[in-house]
Design a protein around this motif. Structure first.
Motif, PDB file in Angstrom:
ATOM      1  N   GLN A 192       0.807  -1.215   0.000  1.00 56.09           N
ATOM      2  CA  GLN A 192       0.000   0.000   0.000  1.00 56.09           C
ATOM      3  C   GLN A 192       0.843   1.269   0.000  1.00 56.09           C
ATOM      4  N   ASN A 193       2.052   1.197   0.543  1.00 54.19           N
ATOM      5  CA  ASN A 193       2.936   2.361   0.644  1.00 54.19           C
ATOM      6  C   ASN A 193       4.239   2.099  -0.114  1.00 54.19           C
ATOM      7  N   TRP A 194       4.144   1.423  -1.241  1.00 50.94           N
ATOM      8  CA  TRP A 194       5.304   0.912  -1.967  1.00 50.94           C
ATOM      9  C   TRP A 194       6.418   1.946  -2.158  1.00 50.94           C
ATOM     10  N   ALA A 195       6.098   3.089  -2.706  1.00 54.18           N
ATOM     11  CA  ALA A 195       7.138   4.091  -2.978  1.00 54.18           C
ATOM     12  C   ALA A 195       7.801   4.578  -1.691  1.00 54.18           C
ATOM     13  N   ALA A 196       7.070   4.640  -0.615  1.00 53.78           N
ATOM     14  CA  ALA A 196       7.641   5.097   0.654  1.00 53.78           C
ATOM     15  C   ALA A 196       8.650   4.097   1.207  1.00 53.78           C
ATOM     16  N   GLU A 223      15.707   2.048  -7.917  1.00 50.15           N
ATOM     17  CA  GLU A 223      14.331   2.547  -7.913  1.00 50.15           C
ATOM     18  C   GLU A 223      13.577   2.220  -9.194  1.00 50.15           C
ATOM     19  N   SER A 224      14.251   2.171 -10.322  1.00 49.31           N
ATOM     20  CA  SER A 224      13.549   1.835 -11.568  1.00 49.31           C
ATOM     21  C   SER A 224      13.027   0.400 -11.521  1.00 49.31           C
ATOM     22  N   GLU A 248       8.879  -0.855 -11.541  1.00 48.57           N
ATOM     23  CA  GLU A 248       8.294  -1.922 -12.360  1.00 48.57           C
ATOM     24  C   GLU A 248       7.603  -2.973 -11.494  1.00 48.57           C
ATOM     25  N   ILE A 249       8.170  -3.288 -10.350  1.00 46.61           N
ATOM     26  CA  ILE A 249       7.623  -4.320  -9.459  1.00 46.61           C
ATOM     27  C   ILE A 249       6.308  -3.862  -8.845  1.00 46.61           C
ATOM     28  N   ASP A 250       6.212  -2.589  -8.513  1.00 49.87           N
ATOM     29  CA  ASP A 250       4.991  -1.962  -8.022  1.00 49.87           C
ATOM     30  C   ASP A 250       4.294  -2.718  -6.882  1.00 49.87           C
ATOM     31  N   HIS A 293      12.785 -10.975  -8.608  1.00 48.73           N
ATOM     32  CA  HIS A 293      13.816 -10.009  -8.985  1.00 48.73           C
ATOM     33  C   HIS A 293      15.026 -10.101  -8.049  1.00 48.73           C
ATOM     34  N   LEU A 294      14.765 -10.183  -6.751  1.00 49.18           N
ATOM     35  CA  LEU A 294      15.877 -10.297  -5.796  1.00 49.18           C
ATOM     36  C   LEU A 294      16.667 -11.579  -6.015  1.00 49.18           C
TER      37      LEU A 294
END
Length: 113
Positions: free
Chosen positions: A8-12, A26-27, A31-33, A42-43
Motif C-alpha cells: 500500500q505504501n510501496w514508494a515510501a 528505484e527503476s 516496475e515491481i509496483d 527479482h531479488l
C-alpha cells in the motif's frame, strides 16, 4: 509489519528496501509496483540467491519496524487516527483538534511553547 503495508505504501519503502538490498534500484522497484512474487523473483535473479532464501530474508525484514518515513506519511497518520476512534468518547470526532475538549488547561505551561 505485513506485506500489505509495504504494498500500500510501496514508494515510501524504496529507501528501506535499497538499504536492505542495495542491488535493487528505484527503476526496478517502479516496475515491481509492490508485487511480492515479482519482488522475490527479482531479488533472486539480482542476488543469485534461491527464492527460499529471499523469502526468509523478507520474513525477517517484515518482522522489523515500519520505517519512519512511512510512519510519517499522512495517509498512515490518518489510518492510525481512525484506529484510535475506539478510545475517543461518544460524540467526539477522532480527527478534531483536541484543544476544543477543554483538557489542555489541566497541565501547566512548561515554558517550551
Amino acid at each position: 509489519m505485513k506485506w500489505q503495508h509495504v504494498q500500500q505504501n510501496w514508494a515510501a519503502f524504496y529507501e528501506a528496501i535499497v538499504e536492505k538490498w542495495p542491488e535493487v534500484d528505484e527503476s526496478d522497484l517502479d516496475e515491481i509496483d509492490g508485487d511480492q512474487r515479482a519482488f522475490i523473483s527479482h531479488l533472486a535473479e539480482t542476488t543469485g540467491q534461491e527464492p527460499s532464501e529471499i523469502r526468509e530474508e523478507l520474513r525477517e525484514w517484515l518482522a522489523g519496524e515500519i520505517p519512519s518515513d512511512v510512519v510519517m506519511d499522512p495517509a498512515h497518520d490518518n489510518h492510525s487516527i481512525a484506529l484510535s476512534a475506539k478510545y475517543v468518547g461518544e460524540g467526539e470526532d477522532e480527527f478534531a483538534d483536541d484543544a476544543r475538549f477543554g483538557d489542555d488547561d489541566e497541565y501547566p505551561n512548561d515554558g517550551d511553547d
